[in-house]
Structure formats: structure tokens, C-alpha cells
Design a protein around this motif. Structure first.
Motif, PDB file in Angstrom:
ATOM      1  N   GLY A   1     129.371  25.628  18.097  1.00  0.00           N
ATOM      2  CA  GLY A   1     129.074  24.528  18.992  1.00  0.00           C
ATOM      3  C   GLY A   1     128.210  24.880  20.180  1.00  0.00           C
ATOM      4  N   ILE A   2     127.241  25.802  19.981  1.00  0.00           N
ATOM      5  CA  ILE A   2     126.370  26.234  21.067  1.00  0.00           C
ATOM      6  C   ILE A   2     124.910  26.124  20.625  1.00  0.00           C
ATOM      7  CG2 ILE A   2     128.100  27.707  22.165  1.00  0.00           C
ATOM      8  CD1 ILE A   2     126.785  30.113  20.734  1.00  0.00           C
ATOM      9  N   TYR A   3     124.014  26.764  21.370  1.00  0.00           N
ATOM     10  CA  TYR A   3     122.581  26.679  21.132  1.00  0.00           C
ATOM     11  C   TYR A   3     122.054  28.037  20.651  1.00  0.00           C
ATOM     12  CZ  TYR A   3     123.224  22.568  24.085  1.00  0.00           C
ATOM     13  OH  TYR A   3     123.664  21.379  24.606  1.00  0.00           O
ATOM     14  N   GLY A   4     121.116  28.015  19.727  1.00  0.00           N
ATOM     15  CA  GLY A   4     120.538  29.254  19.220  1.00  0.00           C
ATOM     16  C   GLY A   4     119.070  29.083  18.913  1.00  0.00           C
TER      17      GLY A   4
ATOM     18  N   ALA B   1     114.997  16.802  24.879  1.00  0.00           N
ATOM     19  CA  ALA B   1     115.123  15.346  24.810  1.00  0.00           C
ATOM     20  C   ALA B   1     116.218  14.943  23.822  1.00  0.00           C
ATOM     21  CB  ALA B   1     113.784  14.724  24.405  1.00  0.00           C
ATOM     22  N   LEU B   2     116.272  15.617  22.676  1.00  0.00           N
ATOM     23  CA  LEU B   2     117.302  15.321  21.685  1.00  0.00           C
ATOM     24  C   LEU B   2     118.682  15.680  22.216  1.00  0.00           C
ATOM     25  CD1 LEU B   2     118.137  14.449  18.856  1.00  0.00           C
ATOM     26  CD2 LEU B   2     117.561  16.748  18.038  1.00  0.00           C
ATOM     27  N   ASP B   3     118.781  16.815  22.904  1.00  0.00           N
ATOM     28  CA  ASP B   3     120.057  17.247  23.441  1.00  0.00           C
ATOM     29  C   ASP B   3     120.581  16.253  24.479  1.00  0.00           C
ATOM     30  OD1 ASP B   3     122.150  19.268  23.709  1.00  0.00           O
ATOM     31  OD2 ASP B   3     121.289  19.659  25.684  1.00  0.00           O
ATOM     32  N   ALA B   4     119.682  15.721  25.299  1.00  0.00           N
ATOM     33  CA  ALA B   4     120.096  14.738  26.300  1.00  0.00           C
ATOM     34  C   ALA B   4     120.634  13.474  25.637  1.00  0.00           C
ATOM     35  CB  ALA B   4     118.923  14.401  27.219  1.00  0.00           C
ATOM     36  N   ALA B   5     120.034  13.089  24.521  1.00  0.00           N
ATOM     37  CA  ALA B   5     120.486  11.889  23.815  1.00  0.00           C
ATOM     38  C   ALA B   5     121.827  12.119  23.124  1.00  0.00           C
ATOM     39  CB  ALA B   5     119.433  11.464  22.799  1.00  0.00           C
ATOM     40  N   LEU B   6     122.018  13.298  22.547  1.00  0.00           N
ATOM     41  CA  LEU B   6     123.247  13.578  21.807  1.00  0.00           C
ATOM     42  C   LEU B   6     124.412  13.907  22.733  1.00  0.00           C
ATOM     43  CD1 LEU B   6     121.808  15.779  18.899  1.00  0.00           C
ATOM     44  CD2 LEU B   6     122.604  13.405  18.744  1.00  0.00           C
ATOM     45  N   ALA B   7     124.121  14.663  23.801  1.00  0.00           N
ATOM     46  CA  ALA B   7     125.165  15.068  24.761  1.00  0.00           C
ATOM     47  C   ALA B   7     126.404  15.588  24.023  1.00  0.00           C
ATOM     48  CB  ALA B   7     125.523  13.906  25.674  1.00  0.00           C
ATOM     49  N   ALA B   8     126.185  16.509  23.083  1.00  0.00           N
ATOM     50  CA  ALA B   8     127.255  16.891  22.154  1.00  0.00           C
ATOM     51  C   ALA B   8     127.919  18.229  22.464  1.00  0.00           C
ATOM     52  CB  ALA B   8     126.694  16.930  20.723  1.00  0.00           C
ATOM     53  N   TYR B   9     127.417  18.977  23.462  1.00  0.00           N
ATOM     54  CA  TYR B   9     128.065  20.259  23.754  1.00  0.00           C
ATOM     55  C   TYR B   9     129.448  20.031  24.357  1.00  0.00           C
ATOM     56  CZ  TYR B   9     129.594  24.463  26.058  1.00  0.00           C
ATOM     57  OH  TYR B   9     130.372  25.518  26.472  1.00  0.00           O
ATOM     58  N   ARG B  10     130.415  20.760  23.857  1.00  0.00           N
ATOM     59  CA  ARG B  10     131.777  20.692  24.392  1.00  0.00           C
ATOM     60  C   ARG B  10     132.414  22.061  24.239  1.00  0.00           C
ATOM     61  NH1 ARG B  10     134.714  16.348  21.349  1.00  0.00           N
ATOM     62  NH2 ARG B  10     135.828  17.888  20.084  1.00  0.00           N
TER      63      ARG B  10
ATOM     64  N   LEU C   1     136.000  20.432  14.813  1.00  0.00           N
ATOM     65  CA  LEU C   1     135.090  21.546  14.602  1.00  0.00           C
ATOM     66  C   LEU C   1     133.647  21.089  14.815  1.00  0.00           C
ATOM     67  CD1 LEU C   1     136.738  23.250  11.503  1.00  0.00           C
ATOM     68  CD2 LEU C   1     136.669  24.110  13.858  1.00  0.00           C
ATOM     69  N   PRO C   2     132.804  21.935  15.441  1.00  0.00           N
ATOM     70  CA  PRO C   2     131.446  21.525  15.780  1.00  0.00           C
ATOM     71  C   PRO C   2     130.536  21.405  14.561  1.00  0.00           C
ATOM     72  CG  PRO C   2     132.149  23.447  17.065  1.00  0.00           C
ATOM     73  CD  PRO C   2     133.136  23.272  15.963  1.00  0.00           C
TER      74      PRO C   2
END
Length: 389
Positions: A139-142, A370-379, A348-349
């Protein structure tokens, strides 16, 4: 010895002063196949259990020069071949979102350490998805740079034409900061638009993955549907054969007792491959690379799920299709960025990825932001602990 609840770290670095720069006060863990001076450089292998790196890999030297603090060595799949991180010599690494589950691989320790806040960022390596699959499962960025955009000096290679060192982080901002330090960033404009594969290349995906991908596709808006000349499973297998053919040569003189039975079985596929079949594998890889590059040139980015499934229990068999989507960026030699896209019903992410053009890394990160701002999915995971002192 287990150094954290998830067995992400296999060795901690002694405290050391850092330089002043863009990464001052940032803590970074390093995958075990990347050299850190004075620490064990094992690549997750008994073969190299006693090897101590005499100097830093170039990427590590760059991080130190930018002020980062190298906190230690992270667990990984043996020889970077696999996407589970259940290492026969150094133990299994657990997913911070669910103990007993894989964090992905081969950079599983990197994904787990970042997700669990044991370090701010980590270095992983990506041969056919080994940064992006842990990013999705944890659930992170790579970010996987193009292979010619980042040094391989100080890397124990899995397949030179596919391998790229890249960062994992809990935010796009830090991911980009680290990526800019270790790899070349280009400001060339990318083509407008975005594409995806029609019917997702017929890859079977879990419902949560399809839901996360659907949210990303909706956030992007108009999107082109394209096809590839070969099934994704065929491309992935051809990439696997290319990788194990290199490993068969690379480890030809190794003591078999120092390679696990599992690794020996995988490597054996390379020499057993008939020359006619290997020639066909090369054709599949070449035609796929041309097609993916053309898609990105025409449409700017290619949007896909990262992995077809969420993290699975270590006690189960790894799905064969884990790298069906991620292998495309390695085969084509293109940069790719994975980001969170949601969660399954049981917590689960899931993740999506954008594949972009070499030299247009700035544009790729802008589209991801821009996509990350729309999804706001990090938790963050509920099991995550505070950083190890």
C-alpha cells in the motif's frame, strides 16, 4: 536475528554523520543486493552470506551525499528471483497490513520497512516488477527508472537488461526526491492522453484490483484501449527465461549446497530451454518492447493494475501471474510508477501503475500526482510500528 516485527531488516547500520542536502534527516533502508560499505552484501543468498561490501554502490553514495542516513540492509527474495520474500536463509518477511502474508518481492523487505515506518524510504530493485509488486501489496509508492537512467554499479544483478534500482516511499513527494537523487530525470513533454490494455490483456484479476483500477480509469477520464502482439503470460514467461538463462551462467560455478532447492529448480529452466524456443522467446520480447514503446509514444502513459491480486498468505503458493502487468516496463526499458488505488473488503491494499517514456520522468510524476490526488488511497497499516531507535 529478527530486527523488527516483520523481519524486514536483516542488518542495521551503525549511526553515521550525514551530509547536508535534499535528503537531510531522511532514513533509507537498502535491499540486500545493493552494496553498502562495511555491511553484508548477500543478495539474500547463502552463497554471499559472508561477503562485506568494500564500497558503496553509486546510488548509495549519491544518497549519502544528499544527506540521507542509511539505516541498514533489507530482506529480499533469494537472488532477487521471485515475488514472495520467504527467504530460505534469512526468513520470511511479513506484510505490515497482515502478519503471515507476503509483502511481495523480490524487494519485500523494502516494501515492508517503508509501510511499517521503520524507515522513511527504501531502495529496491526491479527485474520484472520487484519494486512495484511490494508497493502494491504494502500500500505504498514505488518507482522503477528506465535501466539506462540509474547506475548498476554495486548491484548484484539478476538480469542486466531488465534490472533497475529504484525507491519506495509513503508519499509521492519523497519518492520523487529520492528518485531524482539516484536516477536521471528528464523534462521532455509526454504525449497527451493515456492508454490501457483492452480487457486488461485477459489477465484474471481479483475483484478488489478491478475496483481500484476502475477508480483510476475514471479519475483519468478519456482513455484509449490498445492491444499487444502477445499474451501477457507469454511475455512474462519469456522474461523469466531470459532472467534464468543469465543466472545459470552467473552461478555456474557456485556450490549447489549454497543455493536453495527452489532457486536451483528455477535456474534450471534456462539451460533446458531449446534453442528454437529461446529464439521465439526473444522475438516475443522484442515485439512486445516495440509495441509498448509505441503505445507510450502515442498516448503518453499506459495505465494498468500493478498486480492482479492482493497479498496472499506465505503458506500458499505464489500466483503465476503476479508479474503479468509489471513485466512490460522492464521488457520495454521504460520508467514505471506504482501507487495505491484502494483496499479489498478484508483490508488489503491494491495498486495501479503508470508506464511512461524515458526522458519524460517529470511528466510521469506529474500525472501520477494528479491521479494520486483523485484516488486519495494511501492508508497506513494498523500494525505499523514506530521507527526502530
Amino acid at each position: 536475528m529478527t530486527l523488527d516485527p516483520y523481519n524486514a531488516f536483516v542488518e542495521h547500520a551503525p549511526d553515521a554523520p550525514t551530509s547536508s542536502g535534499s535528503l537531510t534527516s531522511i532514513t533509507i533502508g537498502v535491499k540486500a543486493n545493493i552494496a553498502v560499505a562495511g555491511l553484508h552484501w548477500t543478495a539474500g543468498m547463502a552463497l554471499f552470506r559472508d561477503r562485506i561490501a568494500s564500497e558503496d554502490a553509486e546510488v548509495v553514495a549519491r544518497l549519502r551525499a544528499a544527506g540521507a542516513s542509511i539505516t541498514g540492509i533489507l530482506n529480499m527474495e533469494e537472488a532477487a528471483l521471485g515475488a514472495k520474500t520467504d527467504n530460505p536463509w534469512f526468513g520470511a518477511t511479513h506484510n505490515p497490513h497482515r502478519m503471515g502474508h507476503t509483502p511481495g518481492g523480490s524487494s519485500g523487505g523494502s516494501g515492508a520497512a517503508v509501510a511499517a515506518k521503520l524507515c522513511d524510504a527504501a531502495l529496491g530493485t526491479d527485474t520484472m516488477g520487484s519494486i512495484r509488486i511490494p508497493a502494491a501489496y504494502c500500500g505504498i509508492y514505488g518507482f522503477k527508472p528506465g535501466p539506462e537512467r540509474v547506475s548498476q554499479h554495486g548491484l548484484e544483478l539478476a538480469e542486466p537488461g531488465f534490472d533497475a534500482i529504484g525507491p519506495l516511499a509513503r508519499s509521492l513527494d519523497l519518492l520523487e526526491k529520492v528518485a531524482r537523487v539516484i536516477s536521471e530525470f528528464g523534462e521532455a513533454p509526454a504525449a497527451l492522453g493515456c492508454a490501457t490494455l483492452a480487457d486488461l490483456g485477459a489477465v484474471e484479476c481479483e475483484p478488489a484490483v478491478l475496483e481500484g483500477f476502475g477508480a483510476a480509469r475514471s479519475a483519468i477520464g478519456e482513455i484509449a484501449h490498445v492491444t499487444l502482439p502477445h499474451p501477457l503470460s507469454r511475455v512474462r514467461y519469456a522474461g523469466f527465461i531470459r532472467t534464468v538463462r543469465f543466472m545459470a551462467t552467473h552461478f555456474a560455478d557456485a556450490d549447489p549446497a549454497l543455493l536453495s532447492d527452489h532457486l536451483r529448480r528455477l535456474i534450471a529452466y534456462g539451460p533446458r530451454r531449446a534453442e528454437a524456443d529461446w529464439a521465439e522467446d526473444q522475438r516475443v520480447l522484442a515485439e512486445t518492447a516495440d509495441a509498448v514503446r509505441a503505445i507510450v509514444a502515442d498516448h503518453g502513459t499506459l495505465l494498468l493494475p500493478t498486480a492482479p491480486q492482493t497479498a496472499f498468505a506465505h503458506c500458499t503458493t505464489a500466483p503465476a501471474n503476479q508479474a503479468d502487468f509489471t513485466c512490460l516496463a522492464n521488457v520495454a526499458g521504460l520508467p514505471a510508477l506504482a501507487l495505491p488505488a484502494g483496499f479489498s473488503a478484508d483490508g488489503l491494499p491494491v495498486g495501479v501503475q503508470l508506464i511512461g517514456a524515458t526522458g519524460s520522468e517529470v511528466a510521469l510524476f506529474a500525472r501520477a500526482r494528479a491521479l494520486d490526488a483523485a484516488l486519495a488511497a494511501y492508508r497506513p497499516p494498523t500494525l505499523a510500528k514506530e521507527p526502530v531507535p
